[in-house]
Design a protein around this motif. Structure first.
Motif, PDB file in Angstrom:
ATOM      1  N   GLN A   1       9.751   6.380  10.323  1.00 55.29           N
ATOM      2  CA  GLN A   1       9.198   7.546  10.494  1.00 55.29           C
ATOM      3  C   GLN A   1       9.431   8.617  10.986  1.00 55.29           C
ATOM      4  OE1 GLN A   1       5.299   7.624  12.070  1.00 55.29           O
ATOM      5  NE2 GLN A   1       5.033  10.145  11.171  1.00 55.29           N
TER       6      GLN A   1
ATOM      7  N   ARG B   1       8.536  10.457   5.823  1.00 54.80           N
ATOM      8  CA  ARG B   1       7.522   9.413   6.036  1.00 54.80           C
ATOM      9  C   ARG B   1       8.248   7.950   6.545  1.00 54.80           C
ATOM     10  NH1 ARG B   1       5.397  10.789   0.846  1.00 54.80           N
ATOM     11  NH2 ARG B   1       6.578   9.618  -0.552  1.00 54.80           N
ATOM     12  N   ALA B   2       7.309   6.827   6.776  1.00 50.68           N
ATOM     13  CA  ALA B   2       8.562   5.147   6.738  1.00 50.68           C
ATOM     14  C   ALA B   2       7.979   4.761   5.263  1.00 50.68           C
ATOM     15  CB  ALA B   2       7.568   4.607   7.778  1.00 50.68           C
TER      16      ALA B   2
END
Length: 488
Positions: free
Chosen positions: A321, A314-315
């Motif tokens: 991301q 995930r970012a």
């Protein structure tokens, strides 16, 4: 029981902790065992002490002022002179990601506070034994390399014994490869065993309170519905309530409360189910030493692995991301060593994530699964074993069909790819292109052993500089050879 235990020489141990009581306790505990103990109270002083005289082992606290234990370990691993000193982290932190980070920066073990004397001494002795064995193996490797060189010179001088000398050199090379393989398995087994115990403990501790919450959500929902129904009956029986009750109803916004309560309960249920899914994945990966052969869903193993790697996908902050594209085909269940195959997925996906570290968007990992024909490529290993008493022939079995189809798993990234020189060495033990402290070069070597030797399968890599890398794993659906080997 081993009648010839390994005798490890007395060692020099450096203890780094900003708490004087901990220093005294550890120093006394280790000194009583005959170890030489040096003590420092912060990370900067520890680096200076190590630069003057390298210890055999470092016990390193995580939470310290100015420079924490992670930073100290990273500096030690970045210096070739101190990179091979084993570091055991000591901390009161009990979060699984704190412990995983300790291994990522180069730690070899983790001891939780408060200390247990037997645990500390056992872990210290274990790491000192590994270090001593590694040194012995390194010395023996050097001696073997020298012997190979000497024998090559003799071979040149004595042409009449060329065939015999060549055979001896090949035997020495085989011995050296076996030593490297044994060392790789020893180190990997120790790390994965410790990590598996950590994950299993955390999963167990989380599972109990989550189970309590999840089981009581239904009752909480039912109780509120009963109370809501009771309020409705009161409103029907007494349509004209007192001013005080009307004011409370107006302040509470009873209609909104009833609607929002249902949404709140639904959200809590979704959250509890999400945590249960994570716990199941952790429990699956905690059984790393499970040698049972069973039929498993390959997609479930991949999805569990992705769930454990969500924190890297995930970012976060300036890091964009990583998009995971799944092209799953219709696969039957595969009879295999499930936990070891999950370990292969973990290595390959982690490598794909590492390959995208400094890449711009889009950053993508593509996972494709399908049923293969069961054919091996010409010259691919392993070859099909002989049957019905036939003698083995390297030519007769260089191209053959397995008795059942195979599943094919392709894991690709759109990173920078690899040069042909690097690609040729990726499955060699201890070969790595990563910075010191970030990789040991064991992951792909272990993958090769699990797929080729354990599952009679095939693994290969296709990579083009500037275009990305793809790993292709082929596993037979029915492991009849594994089943026959496992039978009593």
């Amino acid at each position: 029981m081993n009648s010839n235990p390994v005798l490890v020489p007395l060692a020099d141990i450096l203890v780094v902790d900003d708490t004087p009581d901990n220093l005294r306790l550890l120093s006394t505990m280790l000194s009583e065992q005959g170890y030489k103990v040096r003590k420092v109270i912060n990370g900067s002083l520890a680096l200076r002490v190590v630069s003057m005289a390298s210890p055999d082992l470092i016990l390193l606290d995580i939470n310290m002022p100015q420079m924490n234990g992670y930073e100290v370990c990273e500096k030690l691993k970045a210096d070739p002179k101190t990179a091979d000193i084993p570091v055991i982290f000591i901390s009161a932190l009990d979060d699984v990601w704190d412990k995983v980070k300790a291994f990522e920066v180069g730690g070899v073990d983790y001891i939780s506070k408060p200390f247990q004397c037997e645990e500390v001494l056992a872990r210290v002795k274990n790491q000192l034994t590994l270090r001593w064995l590694s040194k012995q193996l390194s010395d023996q490797n050097a001696r073997l390399q020298q012997e190979i060189c000497d024998r090559q010179q003799v071979e040149e001088a004595l042409r009449q014994s060329e065939a015999r000398e060549r055979e001896k050199a090949q035997e020495l090379e085989a011995t050296l490869s076996e030593l490297k393989r044994t060392q790789a398995q020893l180190i990997q087994s120790e790390k994965m065993s410790s990590l598996g115990q950590l994950v299993a403990g955390v999963a167990h501790e989380i599972n109990n309170p989550v189970g309590f919450i999840y089981s009581n959500l239904f009752l909480a929902r039912q109780y509120f519905q009963d109370l809501s129904h009771l309020v409705e009956l009161y409103q029907q029986a007494y349509p004209h309530s007192t001013p005080e009750i009307q004011q409370v109803v107006s302040e509470l916004d009873l209609n909104f409360l009833g609607e929002d309560w249902q949404k709140l309960m639904n959200s809590m249920q979704v959250g509890a189910e999400r945590i249960q899914g994570i716990v199941l994945s952790l429990q699956s990966f905690s059984k790393l030493n499970n040698s049972d052969i069973k039929a498993v869903d390959i997609h479930e193993g991949i999805n569990n692995t992705l769930l454990l790697l969500q924190h890297r996908l995930r970012a976060e902050g300036d890091r964009p991301q990583i998009e995971v594209i799944k092209n799953y085909g219709q696969l039957p269940k595969v009879t295999c060593y499930a936990s070891q195959l999950n370990q292969v997925f973990m290595y390959l996906l982690s490598n794909a994530i590492d390959a995208l570290d400094n890449q711009p968007v889009p950053r993508q990992i593509t996972i494709h699964t399908e049923i293969g024909s069961g054919e091996w490529e010409v010259g691919a290993v392993p070859l099909c074993p002989p049957r019905n008493g036939e003698e083995f022939s390297s030519t007769a079995y260089s191209y053959c069909l397995l008795p059942t189809p195979s599943v094919v798993i392709r894991i690709a990234d759109n990173g920078m790819g690899m040069s042909p020189e690097v690609l040729h060495q990726i499955f060699d033990p201890f070969f790595t292109t990563k910075a010191v402290g970030r990789g040991t070069g064991l992951g792909l070597a272990i993958c090769y052993q699990i797929v080729i030797e354990k599952h009679k399968g095939q693994i290969r890599c296709v990579s083009t500089p500037g275009e990305g890398t793809e790993f292709i794993v082929k596993i037979p659906v029915l492991q009849e050879y594994l089943l026959s080997e496992a039978s009593p």
